[in-house]
Design an enzyme around this catalytic site. Structure first.
Site, short mmCIF file in Angstrom:
data_model
loop_
_atom_site.label_atom_id
_atom_site.label_comp_id
_atom_site.label_asym_id
_atom_site.label_seq_id
_atom_site.Cartn_x
_atom_site.Cartn_y
_atom_site.Cartn_z
N GLU A 171 -12.59 12.09 -16.15
CA GLU A 171 -13.04 11.48 -14.88
C GLU A 171 -14.11 12.35 -14.20
OE1 GLU A 171 -9.77 10.34 -12.39
OE2 GLU A 171 -8.96 9.00 -13.91
N GLU A 369 -5.67 6.84 -19.90
CA GLU A 369 -4.65 6.92 -18.84
C GLU A 369 -4.39 5.53 -18.32
OE1 GLU A 369 -5.48 9.54 -15.50
OE2 GLU A 369 -6.12 11.13 -16.86
C1 BG6 Z 1 -5.85 9.98 -12.52
C2 BG6 Z 1 -6.20 11.44 -12.73
O1 BG6 Z 1 -6.96 9.26 -12.15
O2 BG6 Z 1 -4.87 9.73 -11.53
C3 BG6 Z 1 -4.97 12.32 -12.68
O3 BG6 Z 1 -6.89 11.66 -13.95
C4 BG6 Z 1 -4.08 11.94 -11.50
O4 BG6 Z 1 -5.40 13.67 -12.64
C5 BG6 Z 1 -3.70 10.46 -11.62
O5 BG6 Z 1 -2.95 12.73 -11.43
C6 BG6 Z 1 -2.72 9.95 -10.56
O6 BG6 Z 1 -3.11 10.26 -9.27
P1 BG6 Z 1 -2.21 9.98 -7.99
O7 BG6 Z 1 -3.03 10.37 -6.82
O8 BG6 Z 1 -1.87 8.53 -7.98
O9 BG6 Z 1 -0.96 10.76 -8.09
#
Ligand code: BG6
Length: 475
Positions: A171, A369
Site C-alpha cells: 500500500e 489482503e
Molecule cells: C490494511 C493495511 O489496509 O488495513 C494493514 O495494509 C492494516 O496494515 C489493515 O492493519 C486493517 O486496518 P484497520 O485500521 O481496519 O485495523
C-alpha cells in the site's frame, strides 16, 4: 438462496498476511532503529487505541515458532510479511546489516519452509526508518530512493536463494495520503507537492528494485502490493462518472499504471499541472519506470468506494486536494461491517479482476489482503472459549467465491490471502478491530487460540472445496 460447492484449483494460494511492525514487537531493537510507525507511536501515543502499538504487538519475534505451527494448523499455503527496513540495518547510509535481526529472518524463513508454508516477503510495509524521515524528509528525497535500493540489495543477497516471491511495497499510497494529503496522521502536514513526490519516488524505487533483481539474475519474481479502491459512481450521470474517474486517477492509477504499464496516465499529469502540484521527475526516471515493470501485483481489497460529483466549494486557500472533484457517497441499504464502518460488497473482487484482465494485460495477481475487523470479539466465545466467528467465515467465503469466479472467467488470479493471520496492531486502531484467524488474548499474556474460522480455513485447504450460499441473482 442456494448452496453451491466450488472446487479450488490445486495451485491456488490460500494464505494469510501480516507485516513486521504489526506483529514483531520491539524485543531486541537497538537504539536508532525506529521506523516511521515507531516514531509516530512515540510522538503521538494518545491516538493509538487503548495505548497499544508496535512496542509489543503480538511479540511474534519471540513466538514465531508457535505461530508457524498455528499457520500449519490453519492450513496456510503461503504467509506474507515484511522485513522491517528500520531494523534490518544498523546504519542506513552505509547499509550495515543488523546480524541479530537478519538471523531471526533466516530462522523464520527456514521454519516456514520446514512446515510447508511458502514465505512471500515485502520490503516496506510503512517501515521507513524514522532517521531518514528526519534527515531527508523520507520518500520526498531521491537520496532515500537510493538508500532503499541499497537496502533491497542487502536483503536479496541474504535471502534471494531461499525466497522467490518479493514485493517492493505494501500500500505505497497510504502514508503520504494520510500525512500529506489529509493531514490525519503524524506529523500532520497538508502538502500536496510532497504527496506526489512520495508517490513518484515509490514508483521509481519499485522500478529500480525490479531492475536490480533482474540484473543480478535471481530466480523469482518482484511485484508490488497495491490497494486500489474499486470505485463506483453514484449514478450514470456524466458528472458522477467523472467524479469516479478522477478519484481513480489520483488514488488507483497513480500506482497501478506505472507498476503495470510503465507510465503515468496522461490525464493525471494534466490535472497535477492544472492544480500546480510541484514534483520533481525527469525523463531518465520515467524511462526507468517504463523499462522495469513488475512481474505481478498483490491487491488489497476490503470495501467498495462510492463517489458522487461534489456539491460544495473548495477553499482555494488550502493546498489542492483531489476531493475538489468528488464527494464520498453512502449507498442506501448497503451491507455494513459496523465495527469498521465499511460497506461489504464481495463483487469488488470480481470487478477488480476483470479490470486487471481487460485494462492491465491480464497480469498475474492475487488478493493480497481482504478481511473483516470486528470489535469486542470476545463476546462471541462459546463455552470452551473459542470465538465463533461465523460472520468472518461468510465474509471470506463470499469474497473467495468472487476470486474463483473471476479465475474461471479468465482472470489471472493466483490466490487469496486473508488479512490477517493473527489479530494484530493496525495504525491507530491498534487491537480495536480483530482480523485474525487466530485470537491474541491481551488479557492473558497474548495467548493464541484458533477461532472457528481457522478450522474452517484448514478444511478449505484439505478439501479444496468451498461451499457457500449464493443469492439466486449472484449465480
Ligand atoms: C490494511 C493495511 O489496509 O488495513 C494493514 O495494509 C492494516 O496494515 C489493515 O492493519 C486493517 O486496518 P484497520 O485500521 O481496519 O485495523
Amino acid at each position: 438462496m442456494s448452496k453451491q460447492t466450488i472446487t479450488i484449483p490445486d495451485d491456488f494460494i490460500l494464505g494469510a498476511a501480516a507485516s513486521a511492525w504489526q506483529t514483531e514487537g520491539w524485543s531486541g531493537k537497538k537504539a536508532g532503529q525506529d521506523s516511521y510507525l515507531d516514531a509516530w507511536y512515540k510522538n503521538d501515543r494518545h491516538v493509538w487505541h487503548n495505548g497499544y502499538g508496535p512496542a509489543v504487538a503480538t511479540d511474534f519475534i519471540n513466538r514465531y515458532k508457535e505461530d508457524v505451527a498455528l499457520m500449519k494448523a490453519a492450513g496456510l499455503t503461503h504467509y506474507r510479511t515484511s522485513i522491517n527496513w528500520a531494523r534490518f540495518l544498523t546504519d542506513y547510509e552505509n547499509v550495515v546489516v543488523d546480524e541479530d535481526y537478519a538471523a531471526y529472518y533466516d530462522r523464520l524463513i527456514d521454519e516456514l519452509q520446514a512446515q510447508g508454508i511458502e514465505p512471500m516477503l515485502c520490503l516496506e510495509h510503512y517501515e521507513l526508518p524514522a532517521a531518514l524521515l528526519e534527515k531527508y524528509d523520507g520518500w520526498g528525497s531521491k537520496k532515500v530512493v537510493e538508500l532503499y535500493v541499497r537496502y533491497a540489495e542487502k536483503v536479496f543477497e541474504r535471502y534471494a536463494s531461499k525466497v522467490t516471491r518479493w514485493f517492493t511495497f505494501n500500500e505505497p499510497i497510504v502514508v503520504q495520503t494520510r500525512v500529506y494529503l489529509d493531514a490525519l496522521r503524524w506529523p500532520y502536514e497538508q502538502n500536496t507537492d510532497k504527496w506526489m513526490q512520495w508517490n513518484h519516488h515509490k514508483n521509481l524505487a519499485t522500478a529500480k528494485v525490479v531492475k536490480l533483481f533482474r540484473d543480478k539474475g535471481y530466480s523469482g519474481t518482484v511485484g508490488t502490493i497495491l490497494n486500489p479502491e474499486v470505485t463506483y459512481p453514484r449514478s450514470s450521470a456524466p458528472h458522477d462518472v467523472k467524479a469516479a474517474e478522477i478519484y481513480d486517477l489520483f488514488f488507483n492509477r497513480v500506482f497501478l499504471d506505472p507498476a503495470i504499464k510503465g507510465e503515468y496516465p496522461a490525464e493525471l499529469l494534466a490535472l497535477l499541472a492544472k492544480h500546480q502540484v510541484r514534483w520533481e521527475y525527469d525523463d531518465e526516471e520515467l524511462s526507468l519506470i517504463a523499462g522495469n515493470r513488475v512481474d505481478e501485483v498483490g491487491i488489497n481489497l476490503y470495501y467498495p468506494h462510492r463517489v458522487k460529483a461534489p456539491s460544495r466549494a473548495w477553499n482555494p486557500e488550502t493546498p489542492f486536494h483531489p476531493a475538489f472533484y468528488y464527494e464520498h457517497f453512502d449507498l442506501p441499504g448497503r451491507r455494513m461491517n459496523k465495527s469498521r464502518g465499511w460497506e461489504i460488497q464481495p463483487r469488488i473482487i470480481y470487478d477488480m479482476a476483470m479490470r486487471l484482465k481487460n485494462e492491465y494485460d491480464n497480469i498475474p495477481w492475487f488478493v493480497a489482503e481482504n478481511g473483516m475487523g470486528i470489535e469486542d470479539e470476545a463476546q462471541f466465545k462459546n463455552a470452551e472459549g473459542q470465538i465463533q466467528d461465523d460472520y468472518r467465515i461468510t465474509f471470506i467465503g463470499e469474497h473467495l467465491h468472487q476470486a474463483l469466479k473471476a479465475r474461471a472467467d479468465g482472470a489471472n488470479c493466483q490466490g487469496y490471502m486473508l488479512w490477517a493471520f493473527t489479530d494484530n496492531v493496525s495504525p491507530m486502531n491498534a487491537f480495536k478491530n480483530r482480523y485474525g484467524l487466530i485470537e491474541i488474548d491481551l488479557e492473558n499474556q497474548r495467548q493464541r487460540r484458533m477461532k472457528k474460522s481457522a478450522h474452517w480455513y484448514r478444511q478449505l485447504r484439505d478439501t479444496h472445496q468451498l461451499t457457500i450460499n449464493i443469492d439466486d441473482e449472484e449465480k
